[in-house]
Design an enzyme around this catalytic site. Structure first.
Site, short mmCIF file in Angstrom:
data_model
loop_
_atom_site.label_atom_id
_atom_site.label_comp_id
_atom_site.label_asym_id
_atom_site.label_seq_id
_atom_site.Cartn_x
_atom_site.Cartn_y
_atom_site.Cartn_z
N GLU A 190 -4.41 0.46 -3.04
CA GLU A 190 -3.86 1.41 -4.01
C GLU A 190 -4.98 2.23 -4.61
O GLU A 190 -5.97 1.67 -5.09
CB GLU A 190 -3.19 0.65 -5.17
CG GLU A 190 -1.90 -0.02 -4.83
CD GLU A 190 -1.42 -0.89 -6.00
OE1 GLU A 190 -1.53 -0.46 -7.16
OE2 GLU A 190 -0.96 -2.00 -5.72
N ASP A 213 0.18 4.52 -6.48
CA ASP A 213 0.75 3.92 -7.69
C ASP A 213 0.76 5.02 -8.75
O ASP A 213 1.76 5.73 -8.93
CB ASP A 213 -0.10 2.71 -8.09
CG ASP A 213 0.36 2.02 -9.36
OD1 ASP A 213 1.37 2.45 -9.93
OD2 ASP A 213 -0.30 1.07 -9.81
MG LIG Z 1 -1.99 -0.22 -9.14
#
Ligand SMILES: [Mg+2]
Length: 322
Positions: A190, A213
């Site tokens: 991420e 994210d």
């Molecule tokens: Mg994250």
């Protein structure tokens, strides 16, 4: 006859809990209870400091206004505040029976602490996916740790999260230290770099798959298939109502991506609802909900297997009811 109540909670966190470079000692939020005829539904409204745009005070005021209208039976739309829309929609979905009771309580194990103990836990757990935060220390340390875990636990897949902390140079150094035969066992990382463009370049150059994210919640972001883009993290408290969450999950799945339901440090009440939402909306993906261990208490509902003490409904501080 409709009735509603709002409760405030403050849960002490484990010493040393850090959220975006900030040490935090307590997690505060609200629980809402809706009652109609003989049924009731609960929800959690807990904006996360440093992540949510709304404050807890704004959420409280907005929730009270919405609940007052709901009790009077006035038609209403969703709150504009994501945490409020999420908590209220959960309470409504429990009330109507829309939210299924069964949950997915197997979460990607959060890797921190002593490597030997961690390897022992990973070997014992059923799920073969674990999550590790990277970018807090030197890239070489992260790279060595990734190698160590993947070598010690065959069959293990890692989800990494750098929270946008690396410069392109640091990200490249990390990748350099990860043995090339292990890169495919990194399910995704991420937000490796500070910008989405740098993260895309990192993925292209290293072959390590990306997960979005923070980027996925930015205005103007459109969810579509891209090279090396594998997963999108959906954090309902930061996203909005269950309807908005399910739309997001569907869009991701249609684009061939893995949609992962993730926590925003909710209490055990909110977390168990997230486990149910994960099982309902993203049945093929392991959720990222392993955050209860940061807390010293549970609220009303227990996470299966957790030995933490549970605060009952009667012990909660009621701040509003109608
Ligand atoms: Mg994250």
């Amino acid at each position: 006859m409709r009735r509603a109540a709002l409760f405030h909670y403050a849960i002490p966190l484990e010493a040393g809990t850090v959220l975006r470079d900030r040490r935090i000692k307590t997690r505060s939020g609200l629980l809402v209870r809706l009652e109609e005829d003989d049924r009731e539904g609960w929800g959690e409204i807990a904006p996360l400091v440093g992540f949510s745009a709304e404050s807890l005070d704004e959420a409280r005021q907005d929730a009270i206004a919405w609940l007052s209208r709901w009790c009077r039976g006035e038609p209403d739309s969703e709150s504009r505040l994501p945490s409020v829309a999420f908590g209220l929609s959960c309470a409504q979905a429990e009330l109507s029976g829309e939210l299924p009771g069964e949950g997915n309580y197997d979460s990607a194990l959060l890797c921190n602490g002593d490597p030997d103990e961690l390897i022992d836990r990973l070997r014992k757990q059923r799920a073969t996916v674990a999550k590790m935060k990277v970018g807090l220390y030197e890239p070489v340390r992260d790279g060595v740790m990734v190698n160590l875990l993947l070598e010690a636990v065959p069959g293990l897949t890692l989800r990494l999260d750098a929270n946008r902390s690396w410069s392109p140079d640091k990200a490249a150094r990390f990748a350099h230290f990860v043995a090339s035969e292990y890169r495919s066992r990194i399910a995704f990382i991420e937000e490796p770099c500070r910008t989405a463009a740098e993260s895309r370049r990192f993925a292209l150059e290293t072959g390590i798959a990306l997960g979005w994210d923070e980027s996925a919640r930015e205005p103007g972001f459109t969810l579509k298939a891209e090279p090396h883009f594998r997963a999108v993290i959906i954090k309902p408290t930061l996203t909005g109502s269950l309807h908005a969450v399910s739309q997001r999950a569907e869009l991701a799945q249609r684009a061939g991506l893995v949609a992962v339901i993730g926590s925003s440090l909710e209490s055990s009440l909110g977390l168990t609802q997230l486990a149910r939402i994960a099982r309902w909306l993203t049945p093929d993906a392991l959720p990222g909900l392993d955050t209860l261990a940061l807390m010293q208490q549970q609220l009303i509902r227990c996470w299966p297997g957790s030995a933490l003490p549970v605060v009952s409904q009667g012990e909660l501080e009621s701040i509003w009811q109608s």
